[in-house]
Design an enzyme around this catalytic site. Sequence first.
Site, PDB file in Angstrom:
ATOM      1  CE  LYS A 194      -1.854   3.060   1.852  1.00 19.13           C
ATOM      2  NZ  LYS A 194      -1.862   4.538   1.473  1.00 19.13           N
ATOM      3  CD  GLU A 269      13.177   3.757   9.034  1.00 18.86           C
ATOM      4  OE1 GLU A 269      13.500   4.966   8.982  1.00 18.86           O
ATOM      5  OE2 GLU A 269      13.296   2.985   8.084  1.00 18.86           O
ATOM      6  CB  CYS A 303      12.998   8.392   9.538  1.00 18.85           C
ATOM      7  SG  CYS A 303      11.385   8.085   8.813  1.00 18.85           S
ATOM      8  CD  GLU A 402      10.062  12.583  12.391  1.00 20.11           C
ATOM      9  OE1 GLU A 402      10.962  11.984  11.785  1.00 20.11           O
ATOM     10  OE2 GLU A 402       8.982  12.044  12.719  1.00 20.11           O
TER      11      GLU A 402
END
Length: 513
Positions: A194, A269, A303, A402
């Site tokens: 997906k 992750e 990331c 973040e």
Amino acid sequence: MTQDLDLSTTSSNLQLDMTTRRVGEASMYIDGKWLPSTSGETFATVDPNTGAEIAQVPRGDSTDVNKAVEAAARVAVEWQFTDAITRAGLLRRLAAVITEHTEELAQIEALDSGHYIAKARDLVAAMPLWLEYWAGAADKVNGRSITVPGNKFSFTVLEPLGVTAHIVPWNYPLLVMVRSIAPALALGNTCVVKPAEDTSLSALKFAELVEEAGFPAGVFNVVTGLGAEAGAALAAHPEVRGITFTGSTETGRLVGKLAAEHVAQVNLELGGKSPFIVLPDARLDDAVEAAIQGFCSHAGQICTAGSRLFLHEDIAEDFLVRMEARLANTKVGDGFDPSTEMGPLVSKKQMERVLSYIDIGKSEATLRIGGSRPKAADGGGYFVEPTVFDNVSPNARIATEEIFGPVTAVIRWNDLDTLIEQCNASDYGLFAVVWGQDITQAMTLARRLQSGNVLINDWFGELPMVPHGGHKQSGNGREEGLEAVHGYTQVKHIGISLDPNPRDSADWIQAPL
């Protein structure tokens, strides 16, 4: 939007016209067939360089997910017992086909995700490494024999999980997909992908190449759609035995909860707020270049971004002056301009998020570099200047949350123990970088940092043989390296009694019924 569509099989025609920057027909790939969504609904994917529509993509939902999972489940046993050498051969053939279509894949990736074209070419050219690595491992992943009491033979075998789901992020759509489907397929799992709704096109083009390489129908499937619809349905599907998700910590928690309902194995992750540490003896020009890569690569949408820049007080000013000079000559612009070094954010939504954090930073710290939108944004693209805040408190929002954009927070330090405490005072633990010539001090830092990955005098470049993953809220499990085997296999123990008269010696014969 909704269209009146014939729900019979369509053909793939994902052709990019660079004069119009549009892509032709987009269809999902399920059970070896090219299909619209069952509902007939589609959604737009846009060029982040301009904000213009590239294509309409099928808006799959739980019905389409069911089709894909059922197809993957139907062939799972056959694929599991397909000879490992045959599976490896198909992966190698796929690697060759990708190489033949490098430019086409790179152009689609650059247009849909905002990578500048030279970077996209490098990413696509590297993808065969993952396929070749796992092709080589396919027939070498084994169980072990176990010494047990008595005249018995005891051993383990590693078996595939079955149907695996791969929920892919928008920042590195092709590479992140390949790094998880390569071990999954090599080790005998079937796959349902997906892709992120912002960047679905390269996964569909990749499916064409899977088909060209000769993989059996149902082994690899792609369902496009929104995360809350198709993504959630895939994570919650009871026949999915393993889920690999890369994305935000918030969404990762939801994926974990959905997987727990049917006790599926999960590899996550998630987010990061990586410390980039510069020791006073570091070679500054090298460290400056690496630091810029650390928070500007793909416009900071990684990331592992080095978004907390820890500079020793003795070199902080010199470092920032050099950084200012380097960034002053950095070209931010259209990804298809050969001179571009940093492209746009992936979407208007992401750009607005980053700009909101820049506003927060202006109230928390000293704006040293950037802080606004560059001239390239006049054409409607989602561009933001590389932005550096100085004199940032370790507890400031721009130092703890973040941002996922080209923004870094400079934290000055002079005491090693305090530095380590500040680096580790984060919910995240994905990645860290140390620059300095004193290897003893650098290694001491590497051992004490709470991070799944630490680099010394280097910047990040993923490799298929090196494990990658995080501590704390940066996730669990490992992608890449032989450690990834655990994410796509399960252990089965088999024990055999070799005693011709087991009732004469077995412990169980004396046990109560």
